[in-house]
Design a protein around this motif. Structure first.
Motif, mmCIF file in Angstrom:
data_model
loop_
_atom_site.group_PDB
_atom_site.id
_atom_site.type_symbol
_atom_site.label_atom_id
_atom_site.label_comp_id
_atom_site.label_asym_id
_atom_site.label_seq_id
_atom_site.Cartn_x
_atom_site.Cartn_y
_atom_site.Cartn_z
ATOM 1 N N GLY A 194 0.787 -1.223 0.000
ATOM 2 C CA GLY A 194 0.000 0.000 0.000
ATOM 3 C C GLY A 194 0.818 1.273 0.000
ATOM 4 O O GLY A 194 0.261 2.369 0.037
ATOM 5 N N PHE A 195 2.148 1.175 -0.024
ATOM 6 C CA PHE A 195 3.007 2.354 -0.039
ATOM 7 C C PHE A 195 3.192 2.790 -1.485
ATOM 8 O O PHE A 195 3.781 2.069 -2.295
ATOM 9 C CB PHE A 195 4.358 2.041 0.610
ATOM 10 C CG PHE A 195 5.239 3.246 0.813
ATOM 11 C CD1 PHE A 195 5.091 4.051 1.924
ATOM 12 C CD2 PHE A 195 6.215 3.572 -0.122
ATOM 13 C CE1 PHE A 195 5.904 5.171 2.113
ATOM 14 C CE2 PHE A 195 7.024 4.676 0.050
ATOM 15 C CZ PHE A 195 6.870 5.478 1.171
ATOM 16 N N THR A 196 2.691 3.957 -1.832
ATOM 17 C CA THR A 196 2.649 4.376 -3.233
ATOM 18 C C THR A 196 3.759 5.339 -3.644
ATOM 19 O O THR A 196 3.956 5.565 -4.845
ATOM 20 C CB THR A 196 1.293 5.034 -3.538
ATOM 21 O OG1 THR A 196 1.111 6.172 -2.674
ATOM 22 C CG2 THR A 196 0.151 4.046 -3.324
ATOM 23 N N ALA A 197 4.470 5.897 -2.683
ATOM 24 C CA ALA A 197 5.478 6.917 -3.001
ATOM 25 C C ALA A 197 6.830 6.278 -3.303
ATOM 26 O O ALA A 197 7.858 6.640 -2.733
ATOM 27 C CB ALA A 197 5.600 7.919 -1.863
ATOM 28 N N TYR A 256 13.147 -0.747 -5.001
ATOM 29 C CA TYR A 256 12.380 0.478 -4.799
ATOM 30 C C TYR A 256 13.282 1.641 -4.390
ATOM 31 O O TYR A 256 14.300 1.466 -3.707
ATOM 32 C CB TYR A 256 11.326 0.288 -3.710
ATOM 33 C CG TYR A 256 10.048 -0.367 -4.179
ATOM 34 C CD1 TYR A 256 9.314 0.174 -5.235
ATOM 35 C CD2 TYR A 256 9.557 -1.507 -3.547
ATOM 36 C CE1 TYR A 256 8.125 -0.405 -5.658
ATOM 37 C CE2 TYR A 256 8.364 -2.103 -3.956
ATOM 38 C CZ TYR A 256 7.664 -1.547 -5.013
ATOM 39 O OH TYR A 256 6.496 -2.123 -5.432
#
Length: 266
Positions: free
Chosen positions: A94-97, A106
């Motif tokens: 759920g981490f979008t940044a 990432y």
């Protein structure tokens, strides 16, 4: 000569999100130990605590990314990557940044002013940490904002501990554990130092207690009206916090009209 661990506070540090990937598992943690060590080839080093899952991933894959945090980073970001373990939480669920760099790992897209992708060329066992030396394979600038430092984090981002709460503070980085007792095996989630480097939060000083109790009340002997220094008497133009001795000599009870000599402190 004795070693004063508080001396390490005088050293300057940045704060970074260190990311790695092994198989289909991604993880990241907060570190403060990234440094450039050479310009040709461009090499950086990072010391990673052996208790971190990110450490094990780097040791196995030889790859990592560094996102250089800037002064816009909120406390929630430090909590997300620093105050929970990747062994029990999926930090990128759920981490979008974040986006993947060319090495498949990432890197952050928000609250970071630069990033580096690196490949390990050497590793040194440094006790509680492993020092990884790595060649930079990709790098980019993301923003012109200032990098966040340890000092900035504690002065402007980390909430100050609430007054009167009991707890323990890390002497190395200032992290506060709230609670009556500190577990003997507790490890600081920020700098990874153990319970031996924590000390009790300072209790209220006598001066602080005295300051809280200096506000008094004065009762009119004639009618019982009470002047409360803390509340003042805004109805009659007296501001809250006005001391009895600061009231004018001709002050009169607003109910019965007697003077100050007819009042007694409670």
């Amino acid at each position: 000569m004795p070693i004063d661990k508080n001396a390490s506070r005088a050293l300057t540090y940045g704060l970074f999100v260190l990311t790695a990937r092994q198989g289909d598992k991604d993880n990241g943690c907060i570190v403060n130990t990234v440094q450039q060590v050479s310009g040709s080839p461009l090499r950086i080093s990072v010391a990673v605590n052996k208790e971190n899952l990110t450490h094990d991933m780097i040791a196995q894959t030889g790859l990592f990314n560094v996102s250089v945090l800037d002064v816009t980073a909120p406390m929630s970001l430090f909590e997300h990557f620093g105050f929970q373990s990747g062994r029990t939480a999926d930090k990128f669920a759920g981490f979008t940044a974040a986006v993947r760099s060319e090495n498949g790992l990432y890197r952050l897209t928000e609250h970071a002013n630069a990033y580096f992708s690196a490949k390990v060329v050497a590793a040194l066992d440094s006790g509680s940490h492993t020092l990884f030396l790595a060649d930079v394979t990709e790098a980019g600038s993301l923003a012109k904002t200032e990098s966040v430092t340890y000092q900035y984090y504690f002065a402007h981002i980390k909430p100050k501990p609430a007054a009167k709460k009991k707890g323990w503070v890390c002497k190395i980085c200032g992290y506060v554990y709230e609670g009556e007792e500190l577990p003997a095996d507790y490890v600081c989630p920020l700098c990874k130092h153990g319970a031996e480097d924590f000390e009790p939060l300072e209790p209220e000083t006598k001066n602080e207690k005295k300051e809280e109790n200096t506000m008094k009340k004065y009762v009119c002997d004639v009618c019982g009206w009470t002047y409360d220094e803390a509340a003042g008497d805004p109805e009659h133009g007296i501001a809250p916090g006005t001391k009895w001795e600061d009231l004018p000599a001709d002050f009169e009870c607003p109910v019965c009209g007697v003077g100050k000599d007819s009042f007694n402190a409670e």
